[in-house]
Design a protein around this motif. Structure first.
Motif, PDB file in Angstrom:
ATOM      1  N   ILE A  97      54.027  78.708  13.169  1.00 29.23           N
ATOM      2  CA  ILE A  97      54.433  77.500  12.462  1.00 29.23           C
ATOM      3  C   ILE A  97      55.794  77.033  12.958  1.00 29.23           C
ATOM      4  N   ASP A  98      55.951  75.721  13.060  1.00 28.98           N
ATOM      5  CA  ASP A  98      57.236  75.160  13.444  1.00 28.98           C
ATOM      6  C   ASP A  98      58.116  75.103  12.195  1.00 28.98           C
ATOM      7  N   ARG A  99      59.265  75.749  12.263  1.00 22.03           N
ATOM      8  CA  ARG A  99      60.125  75.909  11.099  1.00 22.03           C
ATOM      9  C   ARG A  99      60.634  74.561  10.566  1.00 22.03           C
ATOM     10  N   ASP A 100      60.825  73.582  11.442  1.00 23.70           N
ATOM     11  CA  ASP A 100      61.454  72.329  11.009  1.00 23.70           C
ATOM     12  C   ASP A 100      60.472  71.306  10.455  1.00 23.70           C
ATOM     13  N   THR A 101      59.255  71.257  11.016  1.00 27.35           N
ATOM     14  CA  THR A 101      58.292  70.267  10.534  1.00 27.35           C
ATOM     15  C   THR A 101      57.203  70.896   9.670  1.00 27.35           C
ATOM     16  N   ASN A 102      57.128  72.224   9.638  1.00 24.21           N
ATOM     17  CA  ASN A 102      56.061  72.962   8.952  1.00 24.21           C
ATOM     18  C   ASN A 102      54.681  72.717   9.548  1.00 24.21           C
ATOM     19  N   LEU A 103      54.639  72.240  10.777  1.00 24.60           N
ATOM     20  CA  LEU A 103      53.359  72.048  11.461  1.00 24.60           C
ATOM     21  C   LEU A 103      52.840  73.399  11.956  1.00 24.60           C
ATOM     22  N   VAL A 104      51.562  73.695  11.665  1.00 20.77           N
ATOM     23  CA  VAL A 104      50.972  74.913  12.220  1.00 20.77           C
ATOM     24  C   VAL A 104      50.616  74.603  13.670  1.00 20.77           C
ATOM     25  N   LEU A 105      51.317  75.237  14.602  1.00 20.14           N
ATOM     26  CA  LEU A 105      51.161  74.900  16.012  1.00 20.14           C
ATOM     27  C   LEU A 105      49.915  75.537  16.603  1.00 20.14           C
ATOM     28  N   ALA A 106      49.659  76.785  16.243  1.00 16.68           N
ATOM     29  CA  ALA A 106      48.521  77.485  16.832  1.00 16.68           C
ATOM     30  C   ALA A 106      47.998  78.521  15.852  1.00 16.68           C
ATOM     31  N   TYR A 107      46.707  78.826  15.967  1.00 21.48           N
ATOM     32  CA  TYR A 107      46.126  79.898  15.159  1.00 21.48           C
ATOM     33  C   TYR A 107      45.111  80.634  16.011  1.00 21.48           C
TER      34      TYR A 107
END
Ligand SMILES: [Zn+2]
Length: 396
Positions: A97-107
């Motif tokens: 997860i990207d700490r600044d946008t809370n976007l889950v980048l990969a799973y």
């Protein structure tokens, strides 16, 4: 075929992403189970494809962690696990997860061993924006927990292109494998740099652990101590993919007060909007419409296929295996065991997809690229590095 309208299906989809099981949806919406299952199937396949094709983003601080669940049976505490189904048993879902946008980048769904940790880190590497010289636009800091597999995985996926650190929690009582025993207490954490020079305060996993909590609350399959667990791996994958799409594009977090003391509530947007992937909040209807479009495209691909594979010489040296179901094309040689196995069966088009022969390797590659622009590759056994290893006794 009778189909439910977009809105009706969107409601079922949302219920599935807000912690309801398949059977619960069947009862709430008074639709047959098969209808609910088909929604997971269709939207899930679209979501898996969607994540493969997402454009890369910039990310400065990334947190990664893995989450326990199981498919088919829980092999913890089982004396003799049934190994007849390859994917059954404990499955770990990795999240970055990207700490600044809370976007889950990969799973990634898989084991906790290095092979799956590496696949996950490679997926993450593919999601980060690079400049024309191949370097990351922003050099990210990746923080992980104490799992040993991450060290090798980060080395293989990123080498020295990132900062990385591990946040290792310590407990007062450990069993012989070094895992905390039930009821043991958290006594502290150690932050260790793994790569480069990560900032001390950036080595942290709290945000991704909160995300694991969301995942457990919003997906019935991840609810502990129930029998709502996934019964097959493909549906597990589909539900995770749907959830990621819903989480990143549809879910609007509650307003918050900034820490500057102004006391004003600030409205927030979806993680995908924060990261610049879209400029609007998606609805569940959007997801259903996308999956309908995806289905139309997929059917047109699989209908085209038979005419392309007509009049093929049986002794062609190169073969393309295409699976429209998995949207994957792979190039093999005629001697490859995968191809020989498929031709041992009576029918040319079996569950493993359709086979097309070519006289020339480049022709085969072009054909595979046309079928599956984003997911085609050469077989690693017959054409890749393993072949080189066995022929010359060393890697090239
Ligand atoms: Zn092969």
């Amino acid at each position: 075929m009778n189909r439910l309208g977009v809105r009706d299906r969107a409601q079922v989809l949302q219920a599935l992403c807000e912690g309801n099981s398949l059977r619960a949806c069947e009862r709430i919406f008074k639709r047959p189970l098969g209808t609910v299952v088909r929604i997971v199937e269709e939207v899930g396949d679209m979501a898996i494809d969607f994540h493969r094709n997402l454009p890369p983003v910039k990310s400065e601080r990334i947190q990664a962690d893995e989450l326990w669940s199981f498919v088919g049976q829980n092999d913890r505490g089982v004396a003799k696990p049934d190994k007849s189904k390859a994917h059954d048993g404990v499955t770990w879902t990795y999240l970055a997860i990207d700490r600044d946008t809370n976007l889950v980048l990969a799973y990634h769904n898989g084991s906790r061993r290095t092979v799956d940790a590496t696949k996950f880190m490679k997926k993450l590497a593919g999601r980060l924006e690079r400049s024309s010289n191949g370097e990351f636009v922003v050099k990210p800091t990746i923080s992980v927990d104490g799992l040993k597999a991450y060290r090798d995985a980060i080395e293989q996926a990123f080498a020295d292109t990132v900062h990385a650190g591990s946040y290792e929690k310590t407990y007062d009582r450990l069993n012989k494998d070094g895992e905390p025993t039930p009821g043991s207490r958290f006594v502290g954490a150690i932050r260790k740099p793994i790569k480069g020079s990560p900032a001390y305060e950036d080595i942290n996993t709290w945000r991704v652990e909160r995300e694991n909590g969301f995942m457990r609350q919003a997906n019935r399959r991840f609810t502990r101590k129930t029998n709502a667990f996934s019964k097959s791996m493909i549906f597990h994958e589909r539900q995770v993919a749907i959830w990621m799409l819903y989480r990143n594009f549809c879910w609007v977090p509650r307003p918050r007060r900034p820490r500057d003391g102004s006391g004003k509530w600030v409205k927030r947007v979806t993680p995908a909007m924060e990261a610049g992937l879209t400029d609007r909040i998606w609805t569940e209807d959007d997801l259903i419409e996308r999956s309908d479009q995806f289905l139309v495209n997929r059917i047109s691909i699989s209908e085209k296929e038979p005419e392309q594979s007509a009049n093929v010489a049986e002794d062609a040296p190169f073969w393309v295996n295409h699976s429209p179901q998995h949207r994957r094309a792979k190039i093999h040689t005629a001697e490859c065991s995968a191809r020989r196995k498929a031709f041992g069966s009576t029918s040319r088009t079996n569950y493993a997809g359709a086979w097309t022969g070519f006289a020339d390797r480049d022709e085969a590659i072009t054909f595979a690229a046309k079928l599956e622009p984003v997911n085609h590759e050469e077989c690693r056994l017959c054409l890749g590095s393993y072949k080189m290893l066995s022929t010359y006794g060393r890697r090239i």
